[in-house]
Design a protein around this motif. Structure first.
Motif, PDB file in Angstrom:
ATOM      1  N   MET A 213       0.847  -1.188   0.000  1.00 49.53           N
ATOM      2  CA  MET A 213       0.000   0.000   0.000  1.00 49.53           C
ATOM      3  C   MET A 213       0.887   1.244   0.000  1.00 49.53           C
ATOM      4  N   HIS A 214       0.526   2.202  -0.853  1.00 50.73           N
ATOM      5  CA  HIS A 214       1.329   3.421  -0.928  1.00 50.73           C
ATOM      6  C   HIS A 214       0.473   4.590  -1.391  1.00 50.73           C
ATOM      7  N   SER A 215       0.976   5.781  -1.132  1.00 47.59           N
ATOM      8  CA  SER A 215       0.296   7.018  -1.531  1.00 47.59           C
ATOM      9  C   SER A 215       1.358   8.083  -1.761  1.00 47.59           C
ATOM     10  N   ALA A 216       0.938   9.234  -2.278  1.00 51.88           N
ATOM     11  CA  ALA A 216       1.869  10.348  -2.475  1.00 51.88           C
ATOM     12  C   ALA A 216       1.114  11.655  -2.288  1.00 51.88           C
ATOM     13  N   PRO A 217       1.782  12.679  -1.761  1.00 51.96           N
ATOM     14  CA  PRO A 217       1.119  13.978  -1.569  1.00 51.96           C
ATOM     15  C   PRO A 217       0.961  14.726  -2.881  1.00 51.96           C
ATOM     16  N   GLY A 218       0.249  15.829  -2.839  1.00 52.82           N
ATOM     17  CA  GLY A 218       0.101  16.684  -4.006  1.00 52.82           C
ATOM     18  C   GLY A 218       1.368  17.479  -4.272  1.00 52.82           C
ATOM     19  N   ASN A 219       1.321  18.278  -5.325  1.00 50.65           N
ATOM     20  CA  ASN A 219       2.478  19.092  -5.709  1.00 50.65           C
ATOM     21  C   ASN A 219       2.133  20.571  -5.529  1.00 50.65           C
ATOM     22  N   PRO A 220       2.568  21.181  -4.412  1.00 51.73           N
ATOM     23  CA  PRO A 220       2.222  22.578  -4.153  1.00 51.73           C
ATOM     24  C   PRO A 220       3.156  23.568  -4.840  1.00 51.73           C
ATOM     25  N   THR A 221       4.148  23.082  -5.588  1.00 49.20           N
ATOM     26  CA  THR A 221       5.143  23.968  -6.194  1.00 49.20           C
ATOM     27  C   THR A 221       4.748  24.351  -7.622  1.00 49.20           C
ATOM     28  N   GLU A 222       5.595  25.139  -8.250  1.00 50.39           N
ATOM     29  CA  GLU A 222       5.368  25.553  -9.632  1.00 50.39           C
ATOM     30  C   GLU A 222       6.154  24.690 -10.622  1.00 50.39           C
ATOM     31  N   HIS A 223       6.706  23.589 -10.138  1.00 50.92           N
ATOM     32  CA  HIS A 223       7.542  22.735 -10.973  1.00 50.92           C
ATOM     33  C   HIS A 223       6.918  21.349 -11.150  1.00 50.92           C
ATOM     34  N   MET A 224       7.039  20.796 -12.326  1.00 50.82           N
ATOM     35  CA  MET A 224       6.513  19.468 -12.621  1.00 50.82           C
ATOM     36  C   MET A 224       7.314  18.403 -11.874  1.00 50.82           C
ATOM     37  N   ARG A 225       6.625  17.494 -11.196  1.00 53.63           N
ATOM     38  CA  ARG A 225       7.287  16.344 -10.583  1.00 53.63           C
ATOM     39  C   ARG A 225       7.333  15.232 -11.626  1.00 53.63           C
ATOM     40  N   LYS A 226       8.498  15.010 -12.197  1.00 57.14           N
ATOM     41  CA  LYS A 226       8.643  14.053 -13.291  1.00 57.14           C
ATOM     42  C   LYS A 226       9.207  12.738 -12.758  1.00 57.14           C
ATOM     43  N   VAL A 227       8.428  11.685 -12.920  1.00 59.73           N
ATOM     44  CA  VAL A 227       8.841  10.360 -12.451  1.00 59.73           C
ATOM     45  C   VAL A 227       8.622   9.346 -13.562  1.00 59.73           C
ATOM     46  N   MET A 228       9.562   8.427 -13.698  1.00 57.24           N
ATOM     47  CA  MET A 228       9.417   7.300 -14.616  1.00 57.24           C
ATOM     48  C   MET A 228       9.350   6.021 -13.804  1.00 57.24           C
ATOM     49  N   THR A 229       8.419   5.157 -14.152  1.00 53.36           N
ATOM     50  CA  THR A 229       8.292   3.882 -13.451  1.00 53.36           C
ATOM     51  C   THR A 229       8.412   2.729 -14.440  1.00 53.36           C
ATOM     52  N   VAL A 230       8.931   1.614 -13.946  1.00 55.06           N
ATOM     53  CA  VAL A 230       8.977   0.375 -14.716  1.00 55.06           C
ATOM     54  C   VAL A 230       8.483  -0.741 -13.810  1.00 55.06           C
ATOM     55  N   ILE A 231       7.508  -1.493 -14.299  1.00 59.62           N
ATOM     56  CA  ILE A 231       6.928  -2.594 -13.534  1.00 59.62           C
ATOM     57  C   ILE A 231       7.488  -3.908 -14.070  1.00 59.62           C
TER      58      ILE A 231
END
Length: 276
Positions: A213-231
């Motif tokens: 189980m996991h979660s993530a907060p929102g992005n309060p900044t002016e910058h894009m949070r860029k993430v790449m995932t591989v399953i």
């Protein structure tokens, strides 16, 4: 790009893990690793991945007008089929061997990749289990989550509920306000430890089990949070009978041509690492 650069960015060399790290992953269902990719590698691939994500971004409404899932991120999958450059990143032996080592399996295949870009003002990612979407009856699945840009503390990375991978299927709620409330209450009620690894640098990575189980907060900044995932999934698995529309959809999308009981090994699921 020169032939020498291509070899460098293929990322075929190994990232060694010790027994303490593999044991920790087996116990917690998640782990944080530093410098899985070099700054030079990430600088190159960030440009390639961002270009595809921006081209294929399907959102046509402002963040404020979307539902919870839509606010969470721009989501684009199977980038490895859209670019020969990104293919080198997604199919990298270095990443795949980490996945195999953490799960303790002989080999791994790709399930699929996903770019997850959280826009400025983007909402939180509710508590969920990835594997409720996947037509697989196994605990041998794992996701690599790697930032392509610096993620400061105020943007936030994922929070994990330690040990929840051992519980398997807890409920069938998809990523939503309901899943956030229900699983959040479950985690709090059971006193399950929650871990957030804080700020991350480009090329750092977390790995987590499909059932964690996991979660993530929102992005309060002016910058894009860029993430790449591989399953990744263990080699040798079979496709399970879908028990929901979501799993049926995933079977058609990520295991094309496969039926329940078939090997989980369509052309979209190449073998990316094997000890044999």
């Amino acid at each position: 790009m020169t032939e020498q650069a291509k070899t460098y960015y293929d990322m075929q060399n190994e990232y060694p893990l010790n027994k303490e790290q593999t044991d920790k992953y087996q116990e917690d269902g998640h782990i944080f690793l530093t410098n899985v990719a070099t700054p030079e590698e990430i600088a190159y691939y960030e440009e390639q991945i961002t270009s595809i994500v921006m081209e294929l971004n399907y959102h046509d409404k402002p963040v404020s007008e979307r539902d919870t899932y839509g606010k969470a991120f721009i989501q684009v999958g199977n980038l490895w089929q859209k670019s020969e450059e990104v293919k080198r990143f997604v199919l990298a032996k270095r990443f795949a061997k980490i996945a195999a080592d953490l799960m303790g399996v002989e080999g791994v295949r790709i399930y699929h990749d996903q770019a997850l870009f959280k826009e400025p003002g983007g909402g939180h990612t509710p508590w969920h289990q990835d594997q409720i979407y996947w037509p697989l009856d196994t605990d041998k699945t794992i996701t690599m989550w790697m930032p392509l840009v610096p993620i400061p503390q105020e943007v936030g990375t994922m929070s994990f509920a330690s040990g929840t991978h051992k519980l398997g299927y807890v409920n069938k709620q998809f990523i939503s306000d309901e899943s956030h409330k229900t699983l959040g209450q479950f985690i709090e009620g059971k006193g399950i430890p929650q871990v957030n690894y804080g700020a991350m640098s480009p090329g750092d990575a977390t790995f987590h089990s499909g059932w964690t189980m996991h979660s993530a907060p929102g992005n309060p900044t002016e910058h894009m949070r860029k993430v790449m995932t591989v399953i990744y999934i263990a080699d040798g698995l079979t496709v399970a009978e879908p028990d929901s529309k979501a799993r049926e959809s995933d079977m058609k999308s990520w295991f094309p041509g496969c039926k329940p009981g078939d090997p989980a090994a369509s052309p979209l699921n190449p073998l990316v690492y094997s000890r044999k």
